[in-house]
Each structure stands twice: as C-alpha cells, then as structure tokens.
Design a protein around this motif. Structure first.
Motif, mmCIF file in Angstrom:
data_model
loop_
_atom_site.group_PDB
_atom_site.id
_atom_site.type_symbol
_atom_site.label_atom_id
_atom_site.label_comp_id
_atom_site.label_asym_id
_atom_site.label_seq_id
_atom_site.Cartn_x
_atom_site.Cartn_y
_atom_site.Cartn_z
ATOM 1 N N HIS A 85 7.627 -2.398 -4.800
ATOM 2 C CA HIS A 85 6.964 -2.149 -3.385
ATOM 3 C C HIS A 85 8.202 -2.732 -2.466
ATOM 4 N N LEU A 86 8.863 -2.094 -1.715
ATOM 5 C CA LEU A 86 9.779 -2.496 -0.683
ATOM 6 C C LEU A 86 9.219 -2.361 0.974
ATOM 7 N N HIS A 87 9.723 -3.254 1.798
ATOM 8 C CA HIS A 87 9.596 -2.988 3.113
ATOM 9 C C HIS A 87 11.199 -2.906 3.694
ATOM 10 N N HIS A 88 11.470 -1.971 4.425
ATOM 11 C CA HIS A 88 12.488 -1.622 5.105
ATOM 12 C C HIS A 88 12.612 -2.668 6.395
ATOM 13 N N THR A 89 13.436 -3.388 6.351
ATOM 14 C CA THR A 89 13.575 -4.315 7.804
ATOM 15 C C THR A 89 14.879 -4.191 8.448
ATOM 16 N N LEU A 149 8.050 1.767 1.044
ATOM 17 C CA LEU A 149 8.388 2.527 -0.128
ATOM 18 C C LEU A 149 7.967 1.742 -1.338
ATOM 19 N N LEU A 150 7.354 2.792 -2.183
ATOM 20 C CA LEU A 150 7.283 2.607 -3.422
ATOM 21 C C LEU A 150 8.541 3.241 -4.443
ATOM 22 N N VAL A 151 9.125 2.312 -5.066
ATOM 23 C CA VAL A 151 10.286 3.016 -5.949
ATOM 24 C C VAL A 151 9.856 2.866 -7.229
ATOM 25 N N ASN A 152 9.724 3.989 -7.934
ATOM 26 C CA ASN A 152 9.436 4.003 -9.499
ATOM 27 C C ASN A 152 10.627 4.327 -10.478
#
Length: 244
Positions: free
Chosen positions: A213-217, A195-198
């Motif tokens: 910039h997130l990674h779903h774990t 995910l890119l969260v603005n």
C-alpha cells in the motif's frame, strides 16, 4: 474488556451493528471483541483500517506497532487475499479524480458487485476510470497462465469473464477499458494518490502474492515508479471493442 477498542468506537461514533455490517459478522461477535476476545488477524486489520488506526493501538498485546518502512509506504500485506475488504472499498470510495486498474484479469474485483457499484458511483461523480486488462489472445497472457500453473486457456478465460462483468461500466461516462500486451511484474490499483500494488511471482497466483500500500507524495517516491508504469502501459494499449 478491550477499552482501547471501546473508546475508539465511541470516538468514531460507531456501534457494534456498524462494525458487524462492515465486516459481515454477527453483532454478538463484535460484542465479544469489545469484551476482550481477540479477533482473527484479518478482522483486526479490517477494524483498524475502518477506524483509521494502527492495529497496535487496539490490540497492543498481540500486534506489534508498525514501524515506518519508507516514505510513501503505508503497509505491506503478505497476500492479496489478506487485504481486508474494507481497504479495497475505502481505496476506491475516496477517489475524486482518478481510478486506475492494471492487471491481467482483476476478476476478483469484477465479481464483487459492491465494488463495481462504487466504480460506477465515482465515475458518475466525475472521476476518470481507466481499466487495463490483458489481451486474452496475446502470448503474454498465455505465458502468465503457464507461469501461474493454471494454463494459458484458463487465464484467457478469466479475462473474458472479467470483460463481461466490467461491460456495464462502459455505459457510464468517464470509464474506458483497454487491452494490453505487456509482461506485468505487478498489478496496480490506483485511487488518486493511493495505490495497492500486487506483486507477481513465478509459479504463484497473484492472490497469494504480497500487496504494498503506497501513498504518492512526490516524483521521487516509490509510488511514482508504478504510476509511470501504468501511464506507459495505458499509452500502448488498445481500446476494448465490445462485441454486439
């Protein structure tokens, strides 16, 4: 001579022409980087992302190594415009199951023909594409336009323009567009587990606000918060009915 960069390119089996094409610069510029000239930050970030390395691996003298911020947090960019184009392209290209876009207009994506082609390609390959844009006639859109200082009519016009540009995607199986009437605190761009969260800030256009910039774990990570937000907004939104 930047041996770190030279070895990384050799390992990735890329040459100066490949890098120049990816970054839209002259091959001679890339050659100067290999010979020791330090690129601008936006080019360093783009090359590091292209090679799947940390910027400090390639330019340790100017780029401090990034520390782990938290589980699931990959990077933070100071502004949306500072996110390298390669990051956006790689985000959507790697999606195999789902791509989600939640914003008011996401006009900057709609105006990028290359990114629209990627969305079309991923949908044709079986990925589900869900696009959530603001209802141009809603008070929430008008309020956001006022908050950004551009005015409600300009914000509504941006959404209308974006819908026109996104319209060809509706002819591709697996693509759906909905309109929401939600006060957004973030724009969310999702590709599978990335995910890119603005973030949104009062009196600040989204392009000037930071991007995470997130990674779903797992269900306890920060990315899950935004995935839940996307799901709830999608459920309450109305399908976009294109006018003939």
């Amino acid at each position: 001579m930047n041996n770190n960069l030279r070895y990384a390119l050799a390992t990735a089996r890329l040459n100066t022409i490949d890098i120049a094409a990816a970054l839209a610069v002259d091959p001679k510029t890339v050659a100067r980087w290999i010979n020791g000239r330090t690129p601008y930050p936006r080019h360093r970030w783009a090359i590091a992302d292209l090679l799947h390395l940390d910027e400090a691996d390639l330019w340790p003298e100017v780029a401090p190594r990034r520390e782990v911020l938290a589980d699931g947090v990959h990077a933070i960019y100071p502004h949306r415009w500072a996110v390298p184009h390669t990051v956006w392209r790689n985000l959507f290209q790697q999606a195999s199951q789902e791509i989600g876009i939640l914003a008011y207009s996401a006009l900057f994506l709609a105006e990028d023909r290359g990114l629209l082609n990627i969305l079309t390609t991923r949908a044709s390959a079986g990925a589900t594409i869900r696009i959530l844009l603001g209802d141009p006639g809603s008070p929430e859109v008008a309020a956001r336009g006022a908050d950004e200082g551009i005015g409600p009519t300009v914000m509504a016009a941006r959404i209308t323009n974006a819908l026109t540009l996104y319209r060809p995607l509706l002819d591709v199986q697996g693509v759906e567009i909905r309109l929401h009437r939600t006060i957004l605190y973030n724009s969310i761009y999702r590709a599978d587990n990335e995910l890119l969260v603005n973030t949104h800030a009062y009196a600040t256009p989204a392009a000037n606000a930071p991007v995470i910039h997130l990674h779903h774990t797992d269900d306890q990570g920060p990315a899950d918060v935004y995935l839940t937000s996307f799901a709830r907004t999608w459920t309450s939104a109305q399908p976009y009915r294109d006018q003939p």
